[in-house]
Design a protein around this motif. Structure first.
Motif, PDB file in Angstrom:
ATOM      1  N   ALA A  84       0.760  -1.199  -0.076  1.00  0.00           N
ATOM      2  CA  ALA A  84      -0.119   0.093   0.003  1.00  0.00           C
ATOM      3  C   ALA A  84       0.884   1.349   0.173  1.00  0.00           C
ATOM      4  O   ALA A  84       0.544   2.192  -0.774  1.00  0.00           O
ATOM      5  N   VAL A  85       1.847   1.313   1.007  1.00  0.00           N
ATOM      6  CA  VAL A  85       2.742   2.245   0.838  1.00  0.00           C
ATOM      7  C   VAL A  85       3.649   2.834  -0.565  1.00  0.00           C
ATOM      8  O   VAL A  85       3.542   3.866  -0.905  1.00  0.00           O
ATOM      9  N   ALA A  96      10.978   2.672   1.108  1.00  0.00           N
ATOM     10  CA  ALA A  96      11.333   1.415   1.649  1.00  0.00           C
ATOM     11  C   ALA A  96      11.616   1.719   3.047  1.00  0.00           C
ATOM     12  O   ALA A  96      11.256   0.876   3.997  1.00  0.00           O
ATOM     13  N   SER A  97      11.970   2.757   3.450  1.00  0.00           N
ATOM     14  CA  SER A  97      12.037   3.147   4.929  1.00  0.00           C
ATOM     15  C   SER A  97      10.851   3.563   5.590  1.00  0.00           C
ATOM     16  O   SER A  97      10.629   2.670   6.892  1.00  0.00           O
ATOM     17  N   ALA A  98       9.883   3.888   4.946  1.00  0.00           N
ATOM     18  CA  ALA A  98       8.702   4.171   5.483  1.00  0.00           C
ATOM     19  C   ALA A  98       7.821   2.591   5.468  1.00  0.00           C
ATOM     20  O   ALA A  98       7.241   2.591   6.481  1.00  0.00           O
ATOM     21  N   ALA A  99       7.928   2.118   4.893  1.00  0.00           N
ATOM     22  CA  ALA A  99       7.454   0.642   4.736  1.00  0.00           C
ATOM     23  C   ALA A  99       7.919  -0.221   6.051  1.00  0.00           C
ATOM     24  O   ALA A  99       7.059  -0.890   6.487  1.00  0.00           O
ATOM     25  N   PHE A 123      12.138  -4.478   1.373  1.00  0.00           N
ATOM     26  CA  PHE A 123      12.383  -4.862  -0.146  1.00  0.00           C
ATOM     27  C   PHE A 123      11.155  -4.502  -1.140  1.00  0.00           C
ATOM     28  O   PHE A 123      11.361  -3.999  -2.181  1.00  0.00           O
ATOM     29  N   ILE A 124      10.159  -4.631  -0.436  1.00  0.00           N
ATOM     30  CA  ILE A 124       8.786  -4.246  -1.326  1.00  0.00           C
ATOM     31  C   ILE A 124       8.752  -2.701  -1.856  1.00  0.00           C
ATOM     32  O   ILE A 124       8.602  -2.293  -2.736  1.00  0.00           O
ATOM     33  N   GLY A 125       9.063  -1.872  -0.467  1.00  0.00           N
ATOM     34  CA  GLY A 125       9.262  -0.397  -0.534  1.00  0.00           C
ATOM     35  C   GLY A 125      10.298  -0.099  -1.859  1.00  0.00           C
ATOM     36  O   GLY A 125      10.248   0.989  -2.403  1.00  0.00           O
ATOM     37  N   LEU A 126      11.309  -0.623  -1.806  1.00  0.00           N
ATOM     38  CA  LEU A 126      12.393  -0.502  -2.688  1.00  0.00           C
ATOM     39  C   LEU A 126      12.353  -0.894  -3.785  1.00  0.00           C
ATOM     40  O   LEU A 126      12.723  -0.044  -4.888  1.00  0.00           O
TER      41      LEU A 126
END
Length: 166
Positions: A84-85, A96-99, A123-126
């Motif tokens: 979602a993020v 990635a940091s926020a996630a 990983f997902i955020g990145l």
């Protein structure tokens, strides 16, 4: 005091070696299974978060972070929060940091801490692997790792997983 009095007794060393080799065998089994499933199916299940989970389960099978419930309850919501993020912000180091932060908060609220789930969220955020990632990659990988640990707990002497409750 002589050097011999500082060494652990032979039985202690043997037990330490046995526990270390059992943990190594469990990790080897889990990573071989992840690699085999990836090679056969093309799913990207051999990824750092899942290898990290296998390492946690190998190194500290009795730790709260290694409980089967912690593993099973942490990954899905962390992955969903990260998807979602990432859908809102797009993949980046900031996302990635926020996630990762959102996943830690989520795990604590669920009382299911498993640090590699935060790595998965990062990983997902990145990388932004898409909305299907939790089902087509994360879920099979987590089940492989848990299955390997449960099987190792039955087959390997000195490796106790899941930990018995006292």
């Amino acid at each position: 005091m002589s050097a011999t009095t500082l060494r652990p007794p032979v039985t202690g060393r043997r037990a330490a070696w046995g526990a270390a080799l059992s943990a190594g065998a469990m990790l080897l089994g889990a990573t071989v299974l992840l690699a085999t499933v990836e090679a056969v199916t093309g799913l990207d299940v051999f990824a750092l978060p899942f290898v990290a989970s296998a390492a946690v389960l190998a190194l500290a099978p009795g730790a709260p972070l290694a409980r089967p419930a912690a593993v099973l309850l942490s990954y899905p919501p962390c992955a969903l929060v990260a998807v979602a993020v990432t859908a809102v912000a797009g993949p980046s180091v900031w996302t990635a940091s926020a996630a990762a932060v959102a996943s830690v908060v989520t795990m604590l609220l669920l009382r299911a801490p498993h640090a590699p789930a935060a790595v998965c969220a990062a990983f997902i955020g990145l990388t932004g692997p898409g909305v299907g990632y939790p089902l087509h990659t994360m879920l099979p990988a987590v089940l492989i790792v848990l299955g390997a640990a449960l099987l190792a707990g039955r087959l390997l002497p000195g490796y106790g997983y899941p930990p018995s409750r006292h």
